[in-house]
Design an enzyme around this catalytic site. Sequence first.
Site, mmCIF file in Angstrom:
data_model
loop_
_atom_site.group_PDB
_atom_site.id
_atom_site.type_symbol
_atom_site.label_atom_id
_atom_site.label_comp_id
_atom_site.label_asym_id
_atom_site.label_seq_id
_atom_site.Cartn_x
_atom_site.Cartn_y
_atom_site.Cartn_z
ATOM 1 N NE ARG A 52 19.326 -0.186 38.858
ATOM 2 C CZ ARG A 52 19.789 -0.587 40.041
ATOM 3 N NH1 ARG A 52 19.425 -1.748 40.544
ATOM 4 N NH2 ARG A 52 20.633 0.167 40.724
ATOM 5 C CE1 TYR A 104 14.571 -9.171 15.034
ATOM 6 C CE2 TYR A 104 15.215 -9.387 17.330
ATOM 7 C CZ TYR A 104 15.188 -8.660 16.153
ATOM 8 O OH TYR A 104 15.776 -7.435 16.114
ATOM 9 C CG ASP A 176 8.964 -13.734 20.862
ATOM 10 O OD1 ASP A 176 7.953 -13.013 20.803
ATOM 11 O OD2 ASP A 176 10.092 -13.335 20.503
ATOM 12 C CE LYS A 201 9.427 -5.781 17.054
ATOM 13 N NZ LYS A 201 10.416 -4.911 16.432
#
Length: 385
Positions: A52, A104, A176, A201
Amino acid sequence: MKEGITMNFETKVIHGGIQEDPATGAVVPPIYQTSTYHQQELGGNAEYEYTRGENPTRFAVESVMAALENGKYGFAFSSGMAAIHAVMSVLHAGDHLVMGNDVYGGTFRLVNSVLADLGVTYTAVDTADSAAIEAAMQDNTKMVYLETPSNPLLHVTDIEQAASVAHAHDAIAVVDNTFASPYNQTPLDLGADVVLASGTKYLGGHSDTVSGFVVTSDETLADQIKMIQLSVGAVLSPQESFLVQRSLKTLALRVERHNENALALATWLNDHEKIQKVYYPGLPGTPDYEIAKRQMRGFGGMMSIELQEGLDTKQFVENLNVFQLAESLGGVESLIEVPAVMTHASIPREIRLENGIKDELVRVSVGVENLADLKDDLAQGLDAL
Ligand SMILES: Cc1ncc(COP(=O)(O)O)c(C=O)c1O
């Protein structure tokens, strides 16, 4: 990246950041599929302790993303939303955020519900209008959050101008960069403090992984984001890190083709009798185009369209053969969707309409297929209406 060597983007995707295994020299960094590491001494501050916090495969893709965005520090998350959440977690109760009004839907939901419940307030404005950003700034505004080109209306914000408004108020500017990808635009070079993206994406590019990235050159912000990444734990797995790094090697080739196909289709659709409006930053004659020309290398693979009044949107999107009716974007395959029903359904209808997102708006992610095949498919879909 090799010290002191300047590379162009097409070289950086292949040689930038950590692109070989420091342990063995393997030219492809292996998948370190381990949750933990053998520590040689008790309390010895080992470089690798627990995945992690530290994983070489994740570190490799993080370093490549930092190189591609021209930043110093990169962080990989399990989704784009996890990346956005990590960046927004630098805000505290009582802070205020200014953000774009056609971001978004998932970003809107995060701000409007999760952050609101934590005591962070926001004002949504058209960030393409820097006077609107200025007017929305408050004494407690700590962040200006931009999506450019925006989702789904493809509005373009002047990053340099927006960042300077943010900085004049001691706020940070966050971009973004999902729609553009670092091939088309590097916001840190234009004054942004943080750039983030849904790696699901263009970065992943094949619609087979979900990931998110954050890049900054600001050490304080990097420390905060690293702390959130470690504490919340939404890290990108070694397998997914490997897949995204593999995909990044063809990012330049893919985005170049996305750009070419989308520009050609947008230009053709713009003159089509059954199309009322095309939203694409590469079409001259709009303020979006003028800014995009200045700050982007290409106009991207995304566009939105409105059919002429009375034509059946549902029939159109369901009857295409190459374009698949699906959410998401940025993969090699062309996709089509209706934001009001799909990607932006989490935004209340009255807010959507207020922001110009009509019920009939169709969003298109233009893939890298043969242009003539894409055009034929859209043509037959329109002819049938
Ligand atoms: C512009 C933009 N940002 C962020 C996200 C969220 O990314 P993810 O789906 O990887 O969580 C999306 C998803 O569609 C997006 O389009």
